[in-house]
Design a protein around this motif. Structure first.
Motif, mmCIF file in Angstrom:
data_model
loop_
_atom_site.group_PDB
_atom_site.id
_atom_site.type_symbol
_atom_site.label_atom_id
_atom_site.label_comp_id
_atom_site.label_asym_id
_atom_site.label_seq_id
_atom_site.Cartn_x
_atom_site.Cartn_y
_atom_site.Cartn_z
ATOM 1 N N GLY A 99 0.787 -1.234 0.000
ATOM 2 C CA GLY A 99 0.000 0.000 0.000
ATOM 3 C C GLY A 99 0.812 1.273 0.000
ATOM 4 N N THR A 100 2.132 1.169 -0.131
ATOM 5 C CA THR A 100 2.970 2.370 -0.219
ATOM 6 C C THR A 100 3.961 2.197 -1.357
ATOM 7 N N THR A 101 4.569 3.303 -1.746
ATOM 8 C CA THR A 101 5.493 3.269 -2.869
ATOM 9 C C THR A 101 6.456 4.442 -2.744
ATOM 10 N N PHE A 102 6.967 4.935 -3.876
ATOM 11 C CA PHE A 102 7.946 6.018 -3.862
ATOM 12 C C PHE A 102 7.673 7.007 -4.995
ATOM 13 N N GLN A 103 8.169 8.220 -4.789
ATOM 14 C CA GLN A 103 8.212 9.235 -5.840
ATOM 15 C C GLN A 103 9.674 9.381 -6.239
ATOM 16 N N VAL A 104 9.957 9.245 -7.522
ATOM 17 C CA VAL A 104 11.336 9.022 -7.965
ATOM 18 C C VAL A 104 11.713 9.964 -9.096
ATOM 19 N N GLN A 105 12.952 10.393 -9.066
ATOM 20 C CA GLN A 105 13.516 11.026 -10.255
ATOM 21 C C GLN A 105 13.892 9.892 -11.198
ATOM 22 N N ARG A 106 13.226 9.867 -12.340
ATOM 23 C CA ARG A 106 13.289 8.692 -13.184
ATOM 24 C C ARG A 106 14.692 8.395 -13.723
ATOM 25 N N GLY A 107 15.517 9.417 -13.884
ATOM 26 C CA GLY A 107 16.868 9.148 -14.338
ATOM 27 C C GLY A 107 17.564 8.169 -13.401
ATOM 28 N N ARG A 108 17.499 8.435 -12.114
ATOM 29 C CA ARG A 108 18.166 7.584 -11.129
ATOM 30 C C ARG A 108 17.416 6.269 -10.933
ATOM 31 N N PHE A 109 16.083 6.317 -10.937
ATOM 32 C CA PHE A 109 15.280 5.108 -10.746
ATOM 33 C C PHE A 109 15.488 4.117 -11.888
ATOM 34 N N ASP A 110 15.397 4.606 -13.121
ATOM 35 C CA ASP A 110 15.557 3.711 -14.269
ATOM 36 C C ASP A 110 16.960 3.127 -14.325
ATOM 37 N N ALA A 111 17.953 3.945 -13.978
ATOM 38 C CA ALA A 111 19.329 3.437 -13.956
ATOM 39 C C ALA A 111 19.481 2.345 -12.902
ATOM 40 N N LEU A 112 18.820 2.513 -11.753
ATOM 41 C CA LEU A 112 18.872 1.504 -10.702
ATOM 42 C C LEU A 112 18.279 0.186 -11.182
ATOM 43 N N LEU A 113 17.106 0.232 -11.823
ATOM 44 C CA LEU A 113 16.487 -0.997 -12.318
ATOM 45 C C LEU A 113 17.365 -1.662 -13.374
ATOM 46 N N ALA A 114 17.938 -0.853 -14.262
ATOM 47 C CA ALA A 114 18.816 -1.418 -15.294
ATOM 48 C C ALA A 114 20.052 -2.064 -14.675
ATOM 49 N N ASP A 115 20.622 -1.407 -13.678
ATOM 50 C CA ASP A 115 21.787 -1.984 -12.988
ATOM 51 C C ASP A 115 21.424 -3.301 -12.310
ATOM 52 N N GLU A 116 20.244 -3.357 -11.711
ATOM 53 C CA GLU A 116 19.805 -4.596 -11.070
ATOM 54 C C GLU A 116 19.604 -5.697 -12.111
ATOM 55 N N ALA A 117 19.019 -5.349 -13.252
ATOM 56 C CA ALA A 117 18.846 -6.343 -14.317
ATOM 57 C C ALA A 117 20.199 -6.864 -14.796
ATOM 58 N N ALA A 118 21.160 -5.931 -14.955
ATOM 59 C CA ALA A 118 22.501 -6.340 -15.381
ATOM 60 C C ALA A 118 23.155 -7.245 -14.339
ATOM 61 N N ARG A 119 22.938 -6.926 -13.058
ATOM 62 C CA ARG A 119 23.488 -7.757 -11.984
ATOM 63 C C ARG A 119 22.943 -9.176 -12.057
#
Length: 411
Positions: A99-119
């Motif tokens: 029931g909760t989430t985050f408000q994100v600057q997408r540049g940093r958020f998308d880079a984080l998801l991509a880094d996790e996928a690469a990991r």
């Protein structure tokens, strides 16, 4: 001639749907290459996530990384129109789940998801642009160019288009279709907000309706670093042609007393961007050896921040169908992917239509809200638009029409 670079699956685009899809496929043991035209981090909108997103992020194995990144906590949405103000607390929703989430600057958020996928083993090829595709053979073939113009051939058993507003396959395959929505334009950017109003809740996105034009609205999305995303959405003809976007946005903000007061100290220190005619649709969400994810297939409107949720849901559905197909099970992409995805998209569509014609505003600003009905609507605002146990999902249009009538009759 060099042999094509081979992969079981090629994903076009490393944004949220591409990274989530890549991670899910790697968990299932498949080789994945992502082709990304840009280099992350890069600017993007769609910054106010919905709680449903967190379920998808959790399934992809990225939840701990997202929770630990220091993004702005978000627990709901606030709506304002003149003297009217209402809040939805996402923990008070009808549907079970996060029931909760985050408000994100997408540049940093998308880079984080991509880094996790690469990991997790996804092979991301940055600054590679898909120029042409051929799905006529046993494998999908892609012609790709790097930033120096060098050409490479890629081949895969299946292609997922997660290119967002780039809409690579719809453009190359002639799949684009009119959205049915009027041509709207958004002006938006990041500001140093300097908000000192003690009543302002940074844990919520604030949606403000223009005091004179109910189909014009503003978003204010606070981040964790003292900055905010702010924007206005209106039909294209509403704006003054040729006038500076930044000046127009600031002037419009101050036409609303409440929003102007909240942002009275704000510093507009970044470029104000614009996006015109962003609503999009396609003739089909899938074809021979490909499927379209997220905004590459359909984008409705930013009003309920549904874009990233729909993108991640499409990644979940597509990768599940693809896994079954690779294991030799029969897959009907219409029944197993397109129709389930569209059920939630159509729920959001009903609420988007009702927002702009005023019916949904009559509902949320009504002075006597029934808690059980509010909880059902809250679920949809939280992104749980696929929960058919919710009457406002299962029979969205008829339920909302009836509720709007009751609210208007009671006013």
């Amino acid at each position: 001639m060099d042999k094509p670079r081979q992969s079981k699956v090629i994903i076009i685009g490393a944004g949220p749907s591409g990274s989530i899809a890549g991670a899910l496929l790697r968990k299932q043991g498949y080789q994945v290459i992502i082709l990304e035209r840009q280099r992350f981090p890069r600017f993007s909108i769609g910054e106010s996530l919905l709680p449903q997103c967190m379920e998808f992020i959790k399934e992809a194995g990225m939840l701990d990384a997202v929770k630990g990144a220091g993004f702005q906590f978000k627990d709901g949405a606030a709506f304002a129109f003149g003297d009217h103000y209402t809040e939805f607390d996402f923990e008070d929703k009808f549907t079970p789940g996060i029931g909760t989430t985050f408000q994100v600057q997408r540049g940093r958020f998308d880079a984080l998801l991509a880094d996790e996928a690469a990991r997790m083993g996804v092979d991301i090829h940055w600054e590679m642009e898909v120029k042409s595709v051929d799905f006529s053979g046993d494998q999908a073939c892609l012609t790709v160019a790097d930033t120096d113009g060098r050409i490479y051939d890629y081949a895969a058993d299946f292609v997922l288009d997660a290119s967002g507003f780039g809409r690579i396959l719809p453009r190359l395959l002639g799949l684009e279709s009119p959205s049915g929505f009027p041509v709207r334009q958004a002006l938006f950017g990041h500001i140093e907000d300097r908000i000192d109003d003690p009543a302002f809740d940074r844990n919520k996105i604030r949606i403000t309706v223009h005091p004179e034009h109910k189909d014009v609205w503003f978003w204010l999305i606070p981040f964790s670093n003292g900055r905010s995303s702010v924007g206005v959405v209106a039909e294209r003809t509403f704006y003054a042609p040729g006038e500076d976007y930044g000046a127009q946005l600031q002037a419009l903000i101050h036409q609303d007393e409440g929003l102007g007061r909240i942002l009275k100290n704000a510093v507009f220190d970044d470029k104000i961007n614009t996006l015109v005619g962003y609503s999009a649709n396609v003739k089909s969400l899938y074809g021979q050896s490909y499927a379209l994810l997220g905004n590459a297939g359909e984008f409705l409107d930013p009003i309920f921040s549904s874009g990233v949720t729909i993108a991640m849901k499409s990644a979940m559905l597509a990768t599940a169908a693809l896994d079954r197909q690779f294991r030799g099970e029969p897959v009907d992409w219409e029944q197993d992917y397109a129709q389930p995805l569209k059920r939630g998209v159509d729920t959001f569509r009903v609420f988007v239509d009702a927002w702009y014609d005023g019916r949904f505003q009559d509902v949320i600003f009504h002075s006597h809200q029934q808690p059980e009905v509010k909880a059902m609507i809250c679920s949809i605002l939280a992104g749980y638009a696929w929960d058919e146990n919710n009457p406002y999902v299962k029979n969205a249009r008829s339920r909302l029409d009836t509720l709007a009538e009751l609210c208007r009759d009671d006013s």
